[in-house]
Structure formats: C-alpha cells, structure tokens
Design a protein around this motif. Structure first.
Motif, PDB file in Angstrom:
ATOM      1  N   GLU A  54       0.831  -1.202   0.000  1.00  0.00           N
ATOM      2  CA  GLU A  54       0.000   0.000   0.000  1.00  0.00           C
ATOM      3  C   GLU A  54       0.869   1.256   0.000  1.00  0.00           C
ATOM      4  N   SER A  55       0.332   2.343  -0.543  1.00  0.00           N
ATOM      5  CA  SER A  55       1.035   3.628  -0.565  1.00  0.00           C
ATOM      6  C   SER A  55       0.568   4.497   0.597  1.00  0.00           C
ATOM      7  N   ILE A  56       1.441   5.394   0.999  1.00  0.00           N
ATOM      8  CA  ILE A  56       1.056   6.476   1.901  1.00  0.00           C
ATOM      9  C   ILE A  56       1.443   7.792   1.235  1.00  0.00           C
ATOM     10  N   PHE A  57       0.860   8.880   1.695  1.00  0.00           N
ATOM     11  CA  PHE A  57       1.122  10.186   1.103  1.00  0.00           C
ATOM     12  C   PHE A  57       1.566  11.155   2.192  1.00  0.00           C
ATOM     13  N   ILE A  58       2.438  12.097   1.800  1.00  0.00           N
ATOM     14  CA  ILE A  58       2.993  13.054   2.754  1.00  0.00           C
ATOM     15  C   ILE A  58       2.824  14.468   2.221  1.00  0.00           C
ATOM     16  N   ASP A  59       2.246  15.319   3.046  1.00  0.00           N
ATOM     17  CA  ASP A  59       2.203  16.752   2.767  1.00  0.00           C
ATOM     18  C   ASP A  59       3.305  17.376   3.617  1.00  0.00           C
ATOM     19  N   MET A  60       4.386  17.815   2.954  1.00  0.00           N
ATOM     20  CA  MET A  60       5.549  18.327   3.676  1.00  0.00           C
ATOM     21  C   MET A  60       5.448  19.816   4.005  1.00  0.00           C
ATOM     22  N   LEU A  61       4.295  20.399   3.706  1.00  0.00           N
ATOM     23  CA  LEU A  61       4.045  21.788   4.071  1.00  0.00           C
ATOM     24  C   LEU A  61       2.552  21.925   4.372  1.00  0.00           C
ATOM     25  N   PRO A  62       2.072  21.258   5.443  1.00  0.00           N
ATOM     26  CA  PRO A  62       0.630  21.130   5.672  1.00  0.00           C
ATOM     27  C   PRO A  62      -0.081  22.431   6.017  1.00  0.00           C
ATOM     28  N   ASP A  63       0.645  23.413   6.489  1.00  0.00           N
ATOM     29  CA  ASP A  63      -0.005  24.665   6.935  1.00  0.00           C
ATOM     30  C   ASP A  63       0.085  25.787   5.907  1.00  0.00           C
ATOM     31  N   ARG A  64       0.711  25.504   4.768  1.00  0.00           N
ATOM     32  CA  ARG A  64       0.879  26.533   3.729  1.00  0.00           C
ATOM     33  C   ARG A  64       0.542  25.936   2.374  1.00  0.00           C
ATOM     34  N   ASN A  65       0.224  26.784   1.407  1.00  0.00           N
ATOM     35  CA  ASN A  65       0.030  26.358   0.018  1.00  0.00           C
ATOM     36  C   ASN A  65       1.238  26.834  -0.773  1.00  0.00           C
ATOM     37  N   ILE A  66       2.061  25.915  -1.234  1.00  0.00           N
ATOM     38  CA  ILE A  66       3.327  26.287  -1.845  1.00  0.00           C
ATOM     39  C   ILE A  66       3.136  27.098  -3.124  1.00  0.00           C
ATOM     40  N   THR A  67       2.100  26.792  -3.907  1.00  0.00           N
ATOM     41  CA  THR A  67       1.866  27.545  -5.149  1.00  0.00           C
ATOM     42  C   THR A  67       1.504  28.993  -4.835  1.00  0.00           C
ATOM     43  N   GLU A  68       0.624  29.192  -3.880  1.00  0.00           N
ATOM     44  CA  GLU A  68       0.254  30.557  -3.485  1.00  0.00           C
ATOM     45  C   GLU A  68       1.456  31.298  -2.912  1.00  0.00           C
ATOM     46  N   LEU A  69       2.273  30.599  -2.140  1.00  0.00           N
ATOM     47  CA  LEU A  69       3.448  31.219  -1.541  1.00  0.00           C
ATOM     48  C   LEU A  69       4.441  31.661  -2.612  1.00  0.00           C
ATOM     49  N   ILE A  70       4.693  30.795  -3.587  1.00  0.00           N
ATOM     50  CA  ILE A  70       5.623  31.141  -4.676  1.00  0.00           C
ATOM     51  C   ILE A  70       5.090  32.324  -5.475  1.00  0.00           C
ATOM     52  N   THR A  71       3.800  32.297  -5.784  1.00  0.00           N
ATOM     53  CA  THR A  71       3.190  33.373  -6.578  1.00  0.00           C
ATOM     54  C   THR A  71       3.307  34.714  -5.857  1.00  0.00           C
ATOM     55  N   THR A  72       3.040  34.698  -4.560  1.00  0.00           N
ATOM     56  CA  THR A  72       3.136  35.928  -3.766  1.00  0.00           C
ATOM     57  C   THR A  72       4.569  36.434  -3.692  1.00  0.00           C
ATOM     58  N   GLU A  73       5.511  35.515  -3.421  1.00  0.00           N
ATOM     59  CA  GLU A  73       6.917  35.902  -3.310  1.00  0.00           C
ATOM     60  C   GLU A  73       7.464  36.390  -4.648  1.00  0.00           C
ATOM     61  N   ALA A  74       7.001  35.796  -5.736  1.00  0.00           N
ATOM     62  CA  ALA A  74       7.482  36.189  -7.070  1.00  0.00           C
ATOM     63  C   ALA A  74       7.091  37.624  -7.403  1.00  0.00           C
ATOM     64  N   GLN A  75       5.946  38.044  -6.899  1.00  0.00           N
ATOM     65  CA  GLN A  75       5.516  39.423  -7.141  1.00  0.00           C
ATOM     66  C   GLN A  75       6.407  40.424  -6.410  1.00  0.00           C
ATOM     67  N   VAL A  76       7.002  39.985  -5.287  1.00  0.00           N
ATOM     68  CA  VAL A  76       7.877  40.857  -4.501  1.00  0.00           C
ATOM     69  C   VAL A  76       9.303  40.809  -5.038  1.00  0.00           C
ATOM     70  N   ASN A  77       9.785  39.583  -5.311  1.00  0.00           N
ATOM     71  CA  ASN A  77      11.155  39.394  -5.777  1.00  0.00           C
ATOM     72  C   ASN A  77      11.203  38.207  -6.726  1.00  0.00           C
ATOM     73  N   GLY A  78      10.917  38.459  -7.967  1.00  0.00           N
ATOM     74  CA  GLY A  78      10.873  37.394  -8.966  1.00  0.00           C
ATOM     75  C   GLY A  78      12.217  36.773  -9.248  1.00  0.00           C
ATOM     76  N   LYS A  79      13.307  37.435  -8.845  1.00  0.00           N
ATOM     77  CA  LYS A  79      14.642  36.900  -9.103  1.00  0.00           C
ATOM     78  C   LYS A  79      15.130  35.954  -7.990  1.00  0.00           C
ATOM     79  N   GLN A  80      14.366  35.841  -6.940  1.00  0.00           N
ATOM     80  CA  GLN A  80      14.745  34.931  -5.852  1.00  0.00           C
ATOM     81  C   GLN A  80      14.727  33.491  -6.364  1.00  0.00           C
ATOM     82  N   LEU A  81      15.754  32.738  -6.024  1.00  0.00           N
ATOM     83  CA  LEU A  81      15.807  31.333  -6.432  1.00  0.00           C
ATOM     84  C   LEU A  81      14.812  30.508  -5.616  1.00  0.00           C
ATOM     85  N   LEU A  82      14.268  29.483  -6.265  1.00  0.00           N
ATOM     86  CA  LEU A  82      13.385  28.557  -5.555  1.00  0.00           C
ATOM     87  C   LEU A  82      14.128  27.926  -4.378  1.00  0.00           C
ATOM     88  N   GLN A  83      15.413  27.639  -4.574  1.00  0.00           N
ATOM     89  CA  GLN A  83      16.213  27.044  -3.500  1.00  0.00           C
ATOM     90  C   GLN A  83      16.240  27.944  -2.266  1.00  0.00           C
TER      91      GLN A  83
END
Length: 405
Positions: A263-292
């Motif tokens: 059987e498989s299990i699944f892991i949410d490694m950022l359960p309290d945040r939405n990573i897509t929304e976070l990236i989109t918001t941060e990109a508007q402030v500093n689009g040159k910031q590396l994902l790393q």
C-alpha cells in the motif's frame, strides 16, 4: 502433577507477566483483598515500561477514547475505559507521588520523574499488599485441572514446577521487543484453548525504502519535518524523520499501524501553507529569488539542496512555469511513498492484532467459553496510537480483570 498447596501458595489468580497490565491487575486485586501471584520470566518487572518514552514513560493520554484504537471490534474497549478512565490513571499515580506533565498532544509524563518511578509505585504496592511476584519464572504451559481451575507449569532456576489457581490472567504482552523477552505466548495459549487470534503485525514501526529512491532518502537522513501523513484509512500531523533506510518519526509510526505491505502512503511536507500561493506571492515581490532560497527558508538548507534532483530549485521564482508549479505542488503536498516494508517487531512499539475480541467479554476480559481465563494488555486485539494510549489500555484492562478474578 501440581504439588499440595500450603496457605503461602494459595492464590486467587496467577498473572502471567509483570508488565503494565499484570502489575496493575495484581495491585487492584490486592486492594480488593484478593491474593495473586505474578510469574515474570525477566529478572525485573516492567521491562517495557522502563524503556518507554526514552526512559520517561508517557503513561497515559488526556484525549484517550476508543477512536485512538485499532481493533476488529472498535467498540470493545469502551467498557474497560468506562470502568477505568484517564482521570483514574492520573489520580492513581498522583496518590503515589507521580504528577503528570503534559508534553504535546495530551501526552502525560511523570513531572520530574522517570519510568523507573512508575515501576516503583507498583513494586512498593505489591509488597505492601502482600502480593507475590516470582521473577526469572518462564511459564511453559497452562492446563485446566479437575476442580475447574488451572495448573500453570513454569521453569525457574533450572527447575520445572507447577502451581494451581482458580483463575489465570494472561498479560504477557505482544511480540515486540524480543530482547526484552517478548514472545507469542499469549496467542499460543489462546489457540490451545480454541480461541481465535486476529492476524498480528508490527505497529508503530518505522518504514523501509528500497530501490532507486533509497539514495535520495540517504541524502535527507537526519532531516525532521512537520508533515501530514495519510492514506485511505487515517491521517496524522506530526514530525517525520528521514533516515538512510527510509522513514521514521511520530507521524510515520502512527500511519504504520494503518498500513500493509504493497500500500502507498502520502505526505504533505508543508501542511499549513500552500506552496503555489506562496511562490506566486513571493514572485511578485522578488521574482529573481531562487526557488532554492525560498525552500531553504521553509526547511533546512540540507533538505532544500536534496530537492535538486526532483525540483527546479535553481530557477528564479518569476521563471517557474505552470508545469514547474504543478511539479513542486505534487512533491511537497502529495509526496507518494511506496514503502518496501517495515523494521520489524524489534523496532515496533507495539503489536497489532492478538487474541480476538470475539472470544472475550468486553465487561470482564474473561474468555467467554473458558471460565477463569482472562486476557489483557497488548496480547488482545486492541492497539492504540502512539502517545500513552497503549498504557491507558493496559491500566484499564488490568483494573477490569482484577474486579472479576
């Protein structure tokens, strides 16, 4: 053949095992004026109590209810928990000098104390109540005798002997951990008397990874992350721990009780945040910031760097495509794990399964068709979550049996 019994060897019940259930049973029986004998094959009582919680003993949980237990009959434990509640456990230990300190998620530990203090409560009470405990006594077999009681044969100091009593309590635990003397004795006794045994398996156990993914887990070894872990049966939010052989940590141990090989299990490694929304918001402030850089702020640098094999971590936030965002979201919020197996009984906290609840009275824990034969604690098909729940079941089942022997 059983020897003639003197007053000193006349017991109302023989208890197999000086673990949490057996100790509580003997003490509670003593409060009622009943005389019991504990037979324990180790050279000291409470072996699993002493190592629990890293030697601190998480002895109950404030949030205990039947919902935190796995059993073929999820209602079976209700009667025991109504007869001996969490408040009863707290009051019992407070009476003898142990005050509970809550750590997390309702887990109670002895405040300023250790597991050995919990064991001492019982050994002192056994002495004060005149209850017997014979250590280094390996029980070999249990038989019925002509007068309706039981003959228990055992080996002690190289000599085989037998003793009789009207009742026998099997509180011998489950299969974890062999170095502490764990055996399948409880299940063997049940089968001998014709009782069904629910399939057993390690529970609260780390999961192993093999194949091409193993080196990646090795890179992350030592990383501990707060996650949500789930499958189609259960979901838990606690830390997970990456290791060089797979996954451990509280959330993994919890889900392992609801997992079977294949059987498989699944892991949410950022359960309290939405990573897509976070990236989109941060990109508007500093689009040159590396994902790393962004990930290193959410996790450790080691963890962020290890994601290089699976995510475009060297891209800037402003350059991430829709496909990139989907990849990131899937990995961090829906990470799929197909574990190869588990670390086995020697690394498991408890055993899942055991003597079938169909065979026992939920009110007394006596075998329905074998009067005087009782089963309690881990050898019964009642398995709790991590966090003191299994101790609460042990105390409750020990109490219930003591009322009925």
């Amino acid at each position: 053949m059983a020897p003639n019994l003197t007053k000193e060897t006349q017991f109302d019940a023989i208890i197999i095992g000086a673990g949490a259930c057996g100790l509580m049973c003997a003490v509670q029986a003593g409060f009622l004026g009943k005389r019991t004998l504990i037979l324990e094959h180790n050279d000291k009582p409470g072996a699993k109590i002493l190592i629990s919680g890293g030697g601190r003993c998480n002895y109950t949980n404030l949030y205990t209810s039947p919902d935190q237990f796995i059993s073929q009959n999820p209602h079976f434990c209700k009667s025991a928990f109504s007869q001996w509640t969490v408040d009863d456990s707290i009051a019992f230990f407070e009476t003898y000098g142990i005050t509970g300190a809550e750590k997390t998620l309702g887990q109670l530990f002895p405040e300023g104390g250790k597991a050995k203090d919990v064991v001492k409560v019982f050994t002192d009470l056994l002495t004060n109540l005149g209850q017997e405990m014979w250590l280094n006594a390996k029980v070999l077999d249990i038989d019925t005798n002509a007068d309706g009681g039981f003959a228990v044969s055992y080996e002690r100091y190289g000599k085989q002997q037998s003793i009789t009593a009207p009742s026998v309590v099997v509180a011998s635990g489950g299969l974890p951990i062999s170095k502490l003397g764990a055996t399948d004795f409880g299940m063997r006794v049940a089968r001998k008397f014709g009782l069904k045994v629910t399939e057993t398996a390690p529970a609260l156990v780390p999961l192993t990874i093999t194949g091409k993914d193993l080196p990646w887990y090795g890179q992350l070894s030592g990383s501990s992350i707060f996650c949500r872990v789930w499958n189609d049966k259960a979901s838990f939010e606690e830390n997970i721990l990456f290791t060089h052989w797979g996954l451990s940590g509280p959330a993994i141990l919890q889900i392992s009780s609801y997992w079977k090989p294949g059987e498989s299990i699944f892991i949410d490694m950022l359960p309290d945040r939405n990573i897509t929304e976070l990236i989109t918001t941060e990109a508007q402030v500093n689009g040159k910031q590396l994902l790393q850089t962004l990930l290193a702020g959410l996790y450790t640098k080691k963890f962020a760097e290890a994601l290089a094999d699976r995510l475009p971590i060297h891209k800037t936030l402003g350059s991430l495509s829709k496909a990139d965002l989907e990849t990131i979201d899937n990995l961090l919020h829906h990470f799929k794990v197909l574990a190869a197996g588990h670390k086995g009984y020697d690394k498991a906290e408890v055993m899942r399964g055991g003597v079938s609840t169909d065979e026992l009275s939920s009110k007394t824990l006596e075998a329905k068709n074998i009067p005087g034969l009782f089963f309690g604690g881990e050898c019964v098909d009642v398995t709790g979550w991590l966090g003191g729940y299994n101790f609460q079941w042990a105390w409750a089942s020990g109490f219930v049996i003591a009322q009925n022997i």
